[in-house]
Design a protein around this motif. Sequence first.
Motif, PDB file in Angstrom:
ATOM      1  N   LEU A 105      12.124   2.387   2.647  1.00  0.00           N
ATOM      2  CA  LEU A 105      10.763   2.222   2.139  1.00  0.00           C
ATOM      3  C   LEU A 105      10.682   1.146   1.067  1.00  0.00           C
ATOM      4  CD1 LEU A 105       9.611   5.956   1.844  1.00  0.00           C
ATOM      5  CD2 LEU A 105       9.402   4.396   3.794  1.00  0.00           C
ATOM      6  N   HIS A 106      11.842   0.684   0.587  1.00  0.00           N
ATOM      7  CA  HIS A 106      11.923  -0.388  -0.415  1.00  0.00           C
ATOM      8  C   HIS A 106      11.202  -0.023  -1.714  1.00  0.00           C
ATOM      9  CE1 HIS A 106      13.555  -2.764   2.851  1.00  0.00           C
ATOM     10  NE2 HIS A 106      12.455  -2.592   3.556  1.00  0.00           N
ATOM     11  N   LEU A 107      11.401   1.224  -2.163  1.00  0.00           N
ATOM     12  CA  LEU A 107      10.850   1.679  -3.435  1.00  0.00           C
ATOM     13  C   LEU A 107      11.884   1.464  -4.537  1.00  0.00           C
ATOM     14  CD1 LEU A 107       9.250   5.086  -2.338  1.00  0.00           C
ATOM     15  CD2 LEU A 107       8.192   2.831  -2.353  1.00  0.00           C
ATOM     16  N   ASP A 108      11.415   1.241  -5.762  1.00  0.00           N
ATOM     17  CA  ASP A 108      12.365   1.159  -6.859  1.00  0.00           C
ATOM     18  C   ASP A 108      12.642   2.575  -7.388  1.00  0.00           C
ATOM     19  OD1 ASP A 108      10.247   1.900  -8.561  1.00  0.00           O
ATOM     20  OD2 ASP A 108       9.746  -0.179  -9.027  1.00  0.00           O
ATOM     21  N   ALA A 109      13.509   2.666  -8.410  1.00  0.00           N
ATOM     22  CA  ALA A 109      13.935   3.975  -8.908  1.00  0.00           C
ATOM     23  C   ALA A 109      12.762   4.800  -9.435  1.00  0.00           C
ATOM     24  CB  ALA A 109      14.989   3.795 -10.001  1.00  0.00           C
ATOM     25  N   THR A 110      11.876   4.159 -10.180  1.00  0.00           N
ATOM     26  CA  THR A 110      10.727   4.879 -10.740  1.00  0.00           C
ATOM     27  C   THR A 110       9.796   5.377  -9.645  1.00  0.00           C
ATOM     28  OG1 THR A 110      10.841   3.501 -12.731  1.00  0.00           O
ATOM     29  CG2 THR A 110       8.805   4.727 -12.358  1.00  0.00           C
ATOM     30  N   GLN A 111       9.529   4.537  -8.657  1.00  0.00           N
ATOM     31  CA  GLN A 111       8.655   4.949  -7.542  1.00  0.00           C
ATOM     32  C   GLN A 111       9.276   6.085  -6.746  1.00  0.00           C
ATOM     33  OE1 GLN A 111       8.422   1.026  -5.751  1.00  0.00           O
ATOM     34  NE2 GLN A 111       6.329   0.717  -6.466  1.00  0.00           N
ATOM     35  N   SER A 112      10.587   6.030  -6.547  1.00  0.00           N
ATOM     36  CA  SER A 112      11.268   7.105  -5.820  1.00  0.00           C
ATOM     37  C   SER A 112      11.149   8.422  -6.576  1.00  0.00           C
ATOM     38  CB  SER A 112      12.746   6.749  -5.611  1.00  0.00           C
ATOM     39  OG  SER A 112      12.881   5.585  -4.827  1.00  0.00           O
ATOM     40  N   GLY A 113      11.343   8.374  -7.900  1.00  0.00           N
ATOM     41  CA  GLY A 113      11.215   9.584  -8.701  1.00  0.00           C
ATOM     42  C   GLY A 113       9.811  10.153  -8.660  1.00  0.00           C
ATOM     43  N   ASN A 114       8.813   9.290  -8.675  1.00  0.00           N
ATOM     44  CA  ASN A 114       7.422   9.746  -8.628  1.00  0.00           C
ATOM     45  C   ASN A 114       7.093  10.482  -7.337  1.00  0.00           C
ATOM     46  OD1 ASN A 114       6.905   8.654 -11.147  1.00  0.00           O
ATOM     47  ND2 ASN A 114       6.087   6.725 -10.344  1.00  0.00           N
ATOM     48  N   MET A 115       7.804  10.151  -6.255  1.00  0.00           N
ATOM     49  CA  MET A 115       7.548  10.809  -4.970  1.00  0.00           C
ATOM     50  C   MET A 115       7.861  12.302  -5.027  1.00  0.00           C
ATOM     51  SD  MET A 115       6.401   8.756  -2.535  1.00  0.00           S
ATOM     52  CE  MET A 115       6.978   9.417  -0.977  1.00  0.00           C
ATOM     53  N   PHE A 116       8.784  12.696  -5.903  1.00  0.00           N
ATOM     54  CA  PHE A 116       9.199  14.094  -5.974  1.00  0.00           C
ATOM     55  C   PHE A 116       8.276  14.950  -6.851  1.00  0.00           C
ATOM     56  CE2 PHE A 116      13.111  11.993  -4.725  1.00  0.00           C
ATOM     57  CZ  PHE A 116      13.662  12.871  -3.802  1.00  0.00           C
ATOM     58  N   ILE A 117       7.472  14.320  -7.695  1.00  0.00           N
ATOM     59  CA  ILE A 117       6.691  15.078  -8.678  1.00  0.00           C
ATOM     60  C   ILE A 117       5.667  16.023  -8.048  1.00  0.00           C
ATOM     61  CG2 ILE A 117       4.995  14.837 -10.539  1.00  0.00           C
ATOM     62  CD1 ILE A 117       6.566  12.460 -11.560  1.00  0.00           C
ATOM     63  N   PRO A 118       4.834  15.592  -7.064  1.00  0.00           N
ATOM     64  CA  PRO A 118       3.840  16.522  -6.521  1.00  0.00           C
ATOM     65  C   PRO A 118       4.465  17.778  -5.914  1.00  0.00           C
ATOM     66  CG  PRO A 118       3.302  14.269  -5.896  1.00  0.00           C
ATOM     67  CD  PRO A 118       4.661  14.224  -6.507  1.00  0.00           C
ATOM     68  N   GLY A 119       5.550  17.627  -5.169  1.00  0.00           N
ATOM     69  CA  GLY A 119       6.197  18.788  -4.565  1.00  0.00           C
ATOM     70  C   GLY A 119       6.757  19.735  -5.609  1.00  0.00           C
ATOM     71  N   ALA A 120       7.360  19.166  -6.679  1.00  0.00           N
ATOM     72  CA  ALA A 120       7.904  20.001  -7.742  1.00  0.00           C
ATOM     73  C   ALA A 120       6.793  20.749  -8.483  1.00  0.00           C
ATOM     74  CB  ALA A 120       8.699  19.142  -8.724  1.00  0.00           C
TER      75      ALA A 120
END
Length: 533
Positions: A318-333
């Motif tokens: 998906l070519h996301l950076d580290a911050t964008q990847s981390g943000n993907m997990f927030i809604p589920g958590a």
Amino acid sequence: MDEYQNYKLSTRSKFIIATAVMASLLEIIDSSIVNVAIPSMMGNLGATQEDISWVVTGYIIANAIVLPIAAWLGSQFGRRKFYISAILLFTLSSVACGLAPNLGTLVLFRIVQGFFGGALLPTSQALLQEQFPRSKAGTASAIYGMSVMIGPTLGPTMGGYLTDNFNWRMIFNINLPLGLFAAFLAYTFVTNHGPKLTPTGPVHDLENDGKETVYKSSKIDSVGLGLLMAGIASLQFVLERGQPDDWFDSTPIRICTLIAAIALPTFVWWELKVEQPIINLRLFANAVVRSGVTLMSMLGFMLYGVMFVLPLFMVRVLHLDATQSGNMFIPGAMLTGVMMPFVGKLLAKMDPRFLIFTGIVAIDCMLLMMTGFSSLSDKGQVYNALVMRGIGMAFLFVPINAVVLGQFSGQALGQVAGLMNLMRQIGGSIGIALIDTLLDRNSHQNLNDLSAHVSVLNAGTQAALHGMGVQDLSQIPASKLHSIAMRMEQQVYLMSFTQMMWYVLIIFSFALIPLYLLKVPKKIDVKAAMEAH
């Protein structure tokens, strides 16, 4: 009618809850905040990938050693003194990590940080639990549960932001004001005894005859402690360093495997022999403990295994950076945290085994969705899978802890909670080690299989080259060959990724076996369930 219907938290209880949440978040976030800063550390300290990995491995090993004995340590030194000391030493070692002039110093203080950090979570759980009667889960419990679930998600996100905008040292130094404030709160409000719970609220200022020490001191089991430290440290080392060091081709791996194979069985024999063990292994005679620990270890296997490989998918595909990847997990958590009180209420009305079964099915659905990921996948597909994961985690954490921990109190509760936390971490280490190994080996096999079909004599390869503007197949430009190689590399990774998800799906489905063997007690402590992870 519930006699605690008019129960209200005192001001002191609210501050104790805030202290427990803050101390827990310090430990949980720090276990994952380092990962995204590894490349920056390598450049700044002049370290190799293999050397810098000890910044993570050292913390995990020290954490694993102290988890099952935190309750025992509290009994030896006094819970209040031990808790305050753990917060302060965790904070000071964090600052020492931030000031470290070289890699050796950084690894040393990360080990110290991991040891004292591992003591914070079990003690915080006990503190929070004491503020409520069994019949009151309360809003504070839901907030604590949500904090614990969001912590691992915030770690990489915060780490990426601080590293990108400041430097890697800030991920450690930021703990200084937070840690000092948490220590001040603990010094002001935490005691060695729990409050007396009355129908209107907790009473903390007790006379001497009304105080009940939470844990009673016992004789130091130095032999058991030594065996446990040697066995757990060696096992974690093997799991963490196995794949990078090529498993049993490495002399340290062989030595640590031998130590673990001798120390852990000897520890079990010794603890069953002595009168005052540091870990009461006789608790495993309870079938519920056996089933619960097995379920928790399989949950850790899935959770840490997926968390290990999915961010890499986000970066490479998906070519996301580290911050964008981390943000993907927030809604589920956040969804997990919000659903925890709802699941807690269902426990009073439904068989917990049905709720756990629902969680297993939800996680299997998430893994099945991931087996369909491809180069055409987008953020929406990953987001949907993570939402399904969030639902599944809520239906697993609360009921599993409720069934197991609802049967215990006092020091036994602390020991069982420590064992479940330890087994979740060991299960996670096994998951990471297994996936890392299979990912590497499957990638080599997939590359060989795919290479056999990439040839100028292959119609598909010819079509791809023609699509790049290559007309003369006897003279292919180097840039085009590089492009083909990059496509192959991505395809090999995708093939290996989907294979890993199938492996995890199949293995996690075996959680149905301990679920079938799980015996449900008549009374379940819902609040303990929401706080024990």
